[in-house]
Design an enzyme around this catalytic site. Structure first.
Site, PDB file in Angstrom:
ATOM      1  N   GLY A  81       1.789   2.599   8.390  1.00  0.00           N
ATOM      2  CA  GLY A  81       3.249   2.500   8.330  1.00  0.00           C
ATOM      3  C   GLY A  81       3.803   1.936   9.633  1.00  0.00           C
ATOM      4  O   GLY A  81       3.056   1.460  10.496  1.00  0.00           O
ATOM      5  N   THR A 135      11.052  15.085  13.395  1.00  0.00           N
ATOM      6  CA  THR A 135      12.170  14.146  13.582  1.00  0.00           C
ATOM      7  C   THR A 135      13.413  14.874  14.072  1.00  0.00           C
ATOM      8  O   THR A 135      13.578  16.079  13.816  1.00  0.00           O
ATOM      9  CB  THR A 135      12.483  13.438  12.228  1.00  0.00           C
ATOM     10  N   ASP A 136      14.310  14.135  14.721  1.00  0.00           N
ATOM     11  CA  ASP A 136      15.574  14.751  15.166  1.00  0.00           C
ATOM     12  C   ASP A 136      16.447  15.131  13.967  1.00  0.00           C
ATOM     13  O   ASP A 136      17.392  15.900  14.105  1.00  0.00           O
ATOM     14  CB  ASP A 136      16.341  13.825  16.130  1.00  0.00           C
ATOM     15  N   GLU A 137      16.114  14.585  12.789  1.00  0.00           N
ATOM     16  CA  GLU A 137      16.951  14.863  11.611  1.00  0.00           C
ATOM     17  C   GLU A 137      16.833  16.317  11.144  1.00  0.00           C
ATOM     18  O   GLU A 137      17.648  16.781  10.353  1.00  0.00           O
ATOM     19  CB  GLU A 137      16.613  13.887  10.477  1.00  0.00           C
ATOM     20  N   TYR A 149      14.809  14.512   2.540  1.00  0.00           N
ATOM     21  CA  TYR A 149      13.840  14.033   3.546  1.00  0.00           C
ATOM     22  C   TYR A 149      13.771  14.987   4.726  1.00  0.00           C
ATOM     23  O   TYR A 149      12.707  15.502   5.076  1.00  0.00           O
ATOM     24  CB  TYR A 149      14.206  12.611   4.024  1.00  0.00           C
ATOM     25  N   LYS A 196      10.762  17.522   6.049  1.00  0.00           N
ATOM     26  CA  LYS A 196      10.197  17.415   7.403  1.00  0.00           C
ATOM     27  C   LYS A 196      10.358  18.742   8.154  1.00  0.00           C
ATOM     28  O   LYS A 196       9.519  19.116   8.965  1.00  0.00           O
ATOM     29  CB  LYS A 196      10.888  16.290   8.186  1.00  0.00           C
TER      30      LYS A 196
HETATM   31  P1  NAD Z   1       6.747   4.754   7.200  1.00  0.00           P
HETATM   32  O1  NAD Z   1       7.389   5.092   5.907  1.00  0.00           O
HETATM   33  O2  NAD Z   1       6.890   3.367   7.742  1.00  0.00           O
HETATM   34  O3  NAD Z   1       5.183   5.046   7.117  1.00  0.00           O
HETATM   35  C1  NAD Z   1       4.658   6.167   6.476  1.00  0.00           C
HETATM   36  C2  NAD Z   1       3.174   5.915   6.238  1.00  0.00           C
HETATM   37  O4  NAD Z   1       2.616   7.090   5.632  1.00  0.00           O
HETATM   38  C3  NAD Z   1       2.878   4.750   5.292  1.00  0.00           C
HETATM   39  O5  NAD Z   1       1.852   3.954   5.822  1.00  0.00           O
HETATM   40  C4  NAD Z   1       2.426   5.435   4.009  1.00  0.00           C
HETATM   41  O6  NAD Z   1       1.501   4.663   3.246  1.00  0.00           O
HETATM   42  C5  NAD Z   1       1.787   6.698   4.558  1.00  0.00           C
HETATM   43  N1  NAD Z   1       1.747   7.800   3.575  1.00  0.00           N
HETATM   44  C6  NAD Z   1       2.763   8.234   2.788  1.00  0.00           C
HETATM   45  N2  NAD Z   1       2.341   9.239   2.002  1.00  0.00           N
HETATM   46  C7  NAD Z   1       1.032   9.449   2.317  1.00  0.00           C
HETATM   47  C8  NAD Z   1       0.045  10.369   1.867  1.00  0.00           C
HETATM   48  N3  NAD Z   1       0.330  11.279   0.914  1.00  0.00           N
HETATM   49  N4  NAD Z   1      -1.180  10.325   2.414  1.00  0.00           N
HETATM   50  C9  NAD Z   1      -1.479   9.397   3.363  1.00  0.00           C
HETATM   51  N5  NAD Z   1      -0.607   8.492   3.817  1.00  0.00           N
HETATM   52  C10 NAD Z   1       0.648   8.530   3.311  1.00  0.00           C
HETATM   53  O7  NAD Z   1       7.299   5.823   8.233  1.00  0.00           O
HETATM   54  P2  NAD Z   1       7.592   5.694   9.794  1.00  0.00           P
HETATM   55  O8  NAD Z   1       8.983   5.234   9.984  1.00  0.00           O
HETATM   56  O9  NAD Z   1       6.471   4.969  10.446  1.00  0.00           O
HETATM   57  O10 NAD Z   1       7.553   7.225  10.230  1.00  0.00           O
HETATM   58  C11 NAD Z   1       6.305   7.831  10.572  1.00  0.00           C
HETATM   59  C12 NAD Z   1       6.535   9.295  10.897  1.00  0.00           C
HETATM   60  O11 NAD Z   1       7.459   9.425  11.973  1.00  0.00           O
HETATM   61  C13 NAD Z   1       7.119  10.103   9.731  1.00  0.00           C
HETATM   62  O12 NAD Z   1       6.512  11.365   9.744  1.00  0.00           O
HETATM   63  C14 NAD Z   1       8.601  10.215  10.073  1.00  0.00           C
HETATM   64  O13 NAD Z   1       9.154  11.374   9.529  1.00  0.00           O
HETATM   65  C15 NAD Z   1       8.532  10.281  11.597  1.00  0.00           C
HETATM   66  N6  NAD Z   1       9.725   9.796  12.299  1.00  0.00           N
HETATM   67  C16 NAD Z   1      10.226   8.550  12.009  1.00  0.00           C
HETATM   68  C17 NAD Z   1      11.332   8.077  12.701  1.00  0.00           C
HETATM   69  C18 NAD Z   1      11.887   6.692  12.427  1.00  0.00           C
HETATM   70  O14 NAD Z   1      12.914   6.317  13.008  1.00  0.00           O
HETATM   71  N7  NAD Z   1      11.252   5.866  11.603  1.00  0.00           N
HETATM   72  C19 NAD Z   1      11.937   8.873  13.695  1.00  0.00           C
HETATM   73  C20 NAD Z   1      11.389  10.142  13.962  1.00  0.00           C
HETATM   74  C21 NAD Z   1      10.285  10.585  13.269  1.00  0.00           C
HETATM   75  P1  TYD Z   2      18.367   4.550   8.331  1.00  0.00           P
HETATM   76  O1  TYD Z   2      17.774   3.370   9.007  1.00  0.00           O
HETATM   77  O2  TYD Z   2      18.111   4.746   6.880  1.00  0.00           O
HETATM   78  O3  TYD Z   2      17.898   5.824   9.177  1.00  0.00           O
HETATM   79  P2  TYD Z   2      18.374   7.377   9.072  1.00  0.00           P
HETATM   80  O4  TYD Z   2      19.285   7.556   7.935  1.00  0.00           O
HETATM   81  O5  TYD Z   2      17.078   8.087   8.863  1.00  0.00           O
HETATM   82  O6  TYD Z   2      19.011   7.670  10.386  1.00  0.00           O
HETATM   83  O7  TYD Z   2      19.942   4.531   8.546  1.00  0.00           O
HETATM   84  C1  TYD Z   2      20.510   4.499   9.844  1.00  0.00           C
HETATM   85  C2  TYD Z   2      22.017   4.540   9.695  1.00  0.00           C
HETATM   86  O8  TYD Z   2      22.450   3.326   9.042  1.00  0.00           O
HETATM   87  C3  TYD Z   2      22.525   5.673   8.809  1.00  0.00           C
HETATM   88  O9  TYD Z   2      23.766   6.131   9.324  1.00  0.00           O
HETATM   89  C4  TYD Z   2      22.748   5.017   7.467  1.00  0.00           C
HETATM   90  C5  TYD Z   2      23.161   3.612   7.834  1.00  0.00           C
HETATM   91  N1  TYD Z   2      22.800   2.557   6.849  1.00  0.00           N
HETATM   92  C6  TYD Z   2      23.786   1.691   6.360  1.00  0.00           C
HETATM   93  O10 TYD Z   2      24.967   1.774   6.731  1.00  0.00           O
HETATM   94  N2  TYD Z   2      23.403   0.731   5.454  1.00  0.00           N
HETATM   95  C7  TYD Z   2      22.125   0.597   5.004  1.00  0.00           C
HETATM   96  O11 TYD Z   2      21.850  -0.284   4.144  1.00  0.00           O
HETATM   97  C8  TYD Z   2      21.124   1.480   5.543  1.00  0.00           C
HETATM   98  C9  TYD Z   2      19.695   1.379   5.096  1.00  0.00           C
HETATM   99  C10 TYD Z   2      21.518   2.442   6.464  1.00  0.00           C
END
Ligand code: NAD
Ligand code: TYD
Length: 334
Positions: free
Chosen positions: A11, A124-126, A148, A152
């Site tokens: 991911g 996550t901070d969420e 979500y 988490k």
């Molecule tokens: P992403 O959706 O890009 O990647 C998730 C990955 O997990 C994918 O490769 C998917 O194939 C794999 N996956 C899903 N279900 C699975 C399963 N059952 N078994 C094995 N693999 C599986 O997510 P991301 O944005 O890279 O986030 C990664 C982690 O970081 C998550 O736990 C998310 O909650 C956390 N996180 C993300 C953010 C952000 O801003 N993206 C911020 C804070 C924390």
């Molecule tokens: P997102 O990237 O989905 O992250 P998260 O909701 O986990 O913080 O969204 C970031 C912010 O952008 C959130 O306030 C929702 C907003 N957003 C839009 O306004 N339009 C969009 O199409 C998307 C995907 C998000």
């Protein structure tokens, strides 16, 4: 050699983390266990496929037999695997509960049986929910508001319970919103950048004044590595970029950098249960000696340039299953 199991390594953040670790440390071996859902993409790790220290296993973290087998071969677990998109969790929460909660349970249980050295749970901070003023510290109550963030939160507290109950060497990180290369084009920044490149509308939810704290993905990877080496067992560490911006500010910067008109901004129906503001207090990790390095504006510009130069990566994602999903979305213009 330090042997890592990285879950969800195909991911966005997981792939950046694996690349970062292999580059930074000579003495690491990494097994990447990933189910390759819509968000998992082998293209994300194309450049390191031939590194002898890296091995990919296609599989599900909910698969107890497979997870137990892998756990005998490793010392550290870094659990990134999750369903991660809030909008999808509103439409279909099932997989979020299964992967984020039950999958984490399977990993924790296998880690306990096999006595691994450290288990890093990527939370996550969420999990804190929304905050109007001030910032959440690690001891604040958790009030998640989407399926979500609730799933988490379940994983976050389950990991903690394994530390308290079984002495499993767990550390939990709670990071803010990441951005950077290989970010799936359904999240705010990559969706808006790729839409703007294609002269498509940018769907802003509600009034666009929701606030997120943004961190460059490489800084997050560095923070996770730092916590793994220096964090105290059983502790939670907030990781943030210190860059709080409204969605309108992000949109404006993207349009200016790409020299696209403001008229691409389209206000659409608000997300259900949309958290207004996320903010984390990062003094705990700062006291330990870590802070992010990247400047936000430079990192955002670098990210926009990456998307401009790598349309081979995102164009096919936007044409496949993604579009099918996108068509069912409620991005109704208001
Ligand atoms: P992403 O959706 O890009 O990647 C998730 C990955 O997990 C994918 O490769 C998917 O194939 C794999 N996956 C899903 N279900 C699975 C399963 N059952 N078994 C094995 N693999 C599986 O997510 P991301 O944005 O890279 O986030 C990664 C982690 O970081 C998550 O736990 C998310 O909650 C956390 N996180 C993300 C953010 C952000 O801003 N993206 C911020 C804070 C924390
Ligand atoms: P997102 O990237 O989905 O992250 P998260 O909701 O986990 O913080 O969204 C970031 C912010 O952008 C959130 O306030 C929702 C907003 N957003 C839009 O306004 N339009 C969009 O199409 C998307 C995907 C998000």
């Amino acid at each position: 050699m330090k042997r890592y199991l990285v879950t969800g390594g195909a991911g966005f953040i997981g792939s950046n983390y694996i690349r970062y670790m292999l580059k930074k440390h000579r003495d690491v071996e990494i097994i990447n266990l990933d189910k390759l859902t819509y968000a998992g993409n082998p293209d994300n790790l194309k450049d390191i496929q031939t590194d002898s220290r890296y091995k990919f296993i296609k599989g599900d973290i909910c698969d107890e037999v497979l997870v137990n087998k892998i756990m005998t071969e490793i010392d550290f677990v870094v659990n990134f695997a999750a369903e991660s998109h809030v909008d999808r969790s509103i439409g279909a929460p099932d997989d979020f509960i299964r992967t984020d909660v039950f999958g984490t349970f399977v990993l924790l249980e296998a880690a306990r049986t096999n006595k691994i050295e450290k288990f890093i749970q990527i939370s996550t901070d969420e999990v804190y929910g929304s905050i109007d003023k001030g910032s959440f510290t690690e001891n604040d109550p958790l009030m998640p508001s989407s399926p979500y963030s609730a799933s988490k939160t379940g994983a976050d507290r389950l990991a903690f319970s394994y530390f308290v109950t079984y002495d499993l060497p767990v550390i939990i990180t709670r990071c803010s919103n990441n951005f950077g290369p290989f970010h799936y084009p359904e999240k705010l920044i990559p969706l808006f950048v790729t839409n703007a490149i294609e002269n498509k509308n940018l769907p802003i939810y509600g009034d666009g004044k929701n606030v997120r704290d943004w961190i460059y993905v490489e800084d997050h990877c560095d923070g996770v590595d730092f916590v793994c080496q220096n964090g105290r067992l059983g502790e939670v560490y907030n990781i943030g970029g210190g860059n709080e911006r409204t969605n309108l500010e992000i949109t404006d910067r993207i349009l200016k950098k790409l020299e696209k008109p403001q008229s691409l901004m389209t206000f659409v129906k608000d997300r259900l249960g949309h958290d207004r503001r996320y903010s984390v207090d990062c003094s705990k990790i700062a006291d330990l000696g870590w802070k992010p390095k990247d400047n936000f504006e430079e990192a955002l510009d670098k990210t926009i340039s990456w998307f401009m130069e790598n349309n081979w990566w995102w164009k096919k994602l936007k044409n496949g299953e993604y579009m099918e999903y996108y068509k069912q979305q409620y991005k109704e213009v208001v």
